[in-house]
Structure formats: C-alpha cells, structure tokens
Write a protein that holds these residues in place. Sequence first.
Motif, PDB file in Angstrom:
ATOM      1  N   HIS A  94       0.806  -1.220   0.000  1.00 58.27           N
ATOM      2  CA  HIS A  94       0.000   0.000   0.000  1.00 58.27           C
ATOM      3  C   HIS A  94       0.845   1.279   0.000  1.00 58.27           C
ATOM      4  CE1 HIS A  94      -3.478   2.546   0.771  1.00 58.27           C
ATOM      5  NE2 HIS A  94      -2.766   3.144   1.715  1.00 58.27           N
ATOM      6  N   PHE A  95       1.957   1.283   0.709  1.00 59.21           N
ATOM      7  CA  PHE A  95       2.751   2.500   0.862  1.00 59.21           C
ATOM      8  C   PHE A  95       3.918   2.591  -0.120  1.00 59.21           C
ATOM      9  CE2 PHE A  95       0.701   1.683   4.932  1.00 59.21           C
ATOM     10  CZ  PHE A  95       0.143   2.923   5.210  1.00 59.21           C
TER      11      PHE A  95
ATOM     12  N   LYS B  97      -5.351   8.029  15.961  1.00 58.98           N
ATOM     13  CA  LYS B  97      -5.127   8.764  14.714  1.00 58.98           C
ATOM     14  C   LYS B  97      -4.087   9.840  14.962  1.00 58.98           C
ATOM     15  CE  LYS B  97      -9.143   7.952  12.004  1.00 58.98           C
ATOM     16  NZ  LYS B  97      -9.951   8.457  10.935  1.00 58.98           N
TER      17      LYS B  97
ATOM     18  N   ALA C 101      -4.929  12.599   9.785  1.00 59.14           N
ATOM     19  CA  ALA C 101      -6.094  11.884   9.262  1.00 59.14           C
ATOM     20  C   ALA C 101      -5.860  10.380   9.178  1.00 59.14           C
ATOM     21  CB  ALA C 101      -6.438  12.432   7.876  1.00 59.14           C
ATOM     22  N   TYR C 102      -4.699   9.906   9.628  1.00 61.63           N
ATOM     23  CA  TYR C 102      -4.350   8.505   9.436  1.00 61.63           C
ATOM     24  C   TYR C 102      -4.421   7.688  10.714  1.00 61.63           C
ATOM     25  CZ  TYR C 102      -2.751   9.806   4.833  1.00 61.63           C
ATOM     26  OH  TYR C 102      -2.701  10.260   3.545  1.00 61.63           O
TER      27      TYR C 102
ATOM     28  N   VAL D 287      -3.112   4.962  13.250  1.00 59.73           N
ATOM     29  CA  VAL D 287      -1.760   4.556  13.607  1.00 59.73           C
ATOM     30  C   VAL D 287      -1.803   3.539  14.738  1.00 59.73           C
ATOM     31  CG1 VAL D 287      -0.725   6.755  12.900  1.00 59.73           C
ATOM     32  CG2 VAL D 287      -1.414   6.409  15.285  1.00 59.73           C
TER      33      VAL D 287
ATOM     34  N   GLN E 141       3.908   7.329  18.084  1.00 57.67           N
ATOM     35  CA  GLN E 141       3.487   6.555  16.922  1.00 57.67           C
ATOM     36  C   GLN E 141       4.578   5.568  16.519  1.00 57.67           C
ATOM     37  OE1 GLN E 141       2.193   8.862  13.507  1.00 57.67           O
ATOM     38  NE2 GLN E 141       3.002   7.329  12.106  1.00 57.67           N
TER      39      GLN E 141
ATOM     40  N   GLN F 143       2.062   3.876  10.718  1.00 58.65           N
ATOM     41  CA  GLN F 143       0.769   4.271  10.154  1.00 58.65           C
ATOM     42  C   GLN F 143       0.123   3.075   9.467  1.00 58.65           C
ATOM     43  OE1 GLN F 143       0.993   7.912   7.854  1.00 58.65           O
ATOM     44  NE2 GLN F 143      -0.291   6.994   6.283  1.00 58.65           N
TER      45      GLN F 143
ATOM     46  N   LYS G 299      -3.156   1.855   6.710  1.00 55.51           N
ATOM     47  CA  LYS G 299      -3.878   2.397   5.559  1.00 55.51           C
ATOM     48  C   LYS G 299      -4.985   3.310   6.067  1.00 55.51           C
ATOM     49  CE  LYS G 299      -3.346  -1.911   3.045  1.00 55.51           C
ATOM     50  NZ  LYS G 299      -4.053  -3.054   2.461  1.00 55.51           N
ATOM     51  N   ARG G 300      -5.315   4.333   5.289  1.00 56.15           N
ATOM     52  CA  ARG G 300      -6.315   5.313   5.717  1.00 56.15           C
ATOM     53  C   ARG G 300      -7.639   4.659   6.095  1.00 56.15           C
ATOM     54  NH1 ARG G 300      -6.965  11.035   4.841  1.00 56.15           N
ATOM     55  NH2 ARG G 300      -5.134  11.006   3.522  1.00 56.15           N
ATOM     56  N   GLU G 301      -8.021   3.609   5.379  1.00 52.41           N
ATOM     57  CA  GLU G 301      -9.307   2.954   5.641  1.00 52.41           C
ATOM     58  C   GLU G 301      -9.210   1.855   6.706  1.00 52.41           C
ATOM     59  OE1 GLU G 301      -7.218   0.786   2.348  1.00 52.41           O
ATOM     60  OE2 GLU G 301      -7.598   2.895   2.758  1.00 52.41           O
TER      61      GLU G 301
END
Length: 185
Positions: free
Chosen positions: A72-73, A107, A110-111, A113, A130, A133, A135-137
Amino acid sequence: MMKLKPVLGIALATAIITAAIPSFSQSASEDRVSFFCKAMFDSAAGSEIPATIAWVPQRNQNVPIIYWKSAHFEEAGWDGQRRCEEVTPKFQTFLDNNRLNYLTHGKVGAYPVICAVGTQNGETCNAENQLFQLKREADGDDALKSLMDILERRGGDAPPLYQSSGSQIYVPMNEFLLNAPAVED
C-alpha cells in the motif's frame, strides 16, 4: 527456517515491565529483549518478506512482531524493507525508555496509527508515540485484534490478553513476547 503463515493485517507486541519478569530494556548483552529486521518466508507468496522480530531471551527464541507485506505505501517510497528499517528501531527506542508497555491505536492527523503507550489509563496516540501508520481505511481495533488472534493459537484455557479502557484496546507487550508463537533461526 520454519514456514509461517503471515498474520493478516499486522502482528504487533508490547511489554509490561514487572518484578516477576526480567527487564525488557535493551543493552548490549543478550539477556534483554531486542528488536531487529529479518527476512522471513511467506508461504502465501512463496518468497521472503521483511519482518520486525523480537529476540526474547527469557524464551531463548525470536518472536515475529510484524510481517511487512503490504504494498500500500510503496508508491510513496515505503516498501516493506524500508518500513521494517524505520519502524523496528522505534520499538527498541520505546522499549529502552519504558514506553512500550502497551500497544494501542488512534489517529495522527487523518491517518490511523499503532502507537506505544506506558499505561492503559487513557493514553492516546500522537506523533511522539506513533510506531507506524496504517492504511487510511484501516481499523486500528482490527489491527490489534489480529495480534490477539496470534496469541489465541496458544491453545488451552489461556485468558484473552488484550485489555480495554472504555472502547480503547491496549495490548500488553510482555504477554505477547512471552506467549506468542516463536520462529526458529
């Protein structure tokens, strides 16, 4: 090398320092927990992938923490090897500073973690604690629950190890390190 089925999502761990368990802080000696990156065989892919591993001297074994399989990253320049090399030292630093007692989620920006906290008394994730991170979803609860799934493979009548404060899940790292399945060198 033992073949392991990669953990869905993430496999993580945290350490509670107690008088009954030898110190988990890092030193140059081999009598303390230490984290490192190592290529591990992924039977689903039929190849090796980078993994964050903990050497647990109390068990004289290595315990896999995270298999860095997600692509993903990669577009942002964060392939599995780079993530392993960046995140693994964070585990060690937090452990050395007695701040890796629990893993939890939250979070940062917006991510979602995963972060390291010292207590389960409402500590939340921030840029300072942290670990990495998602994935956003992604759902942080699901990520931590996948860790607990690893421990449930211990069999027997072992109690669940995650603890919660309200709706927040806290995974005690020492329980994970002492009880999660190990790999052979």
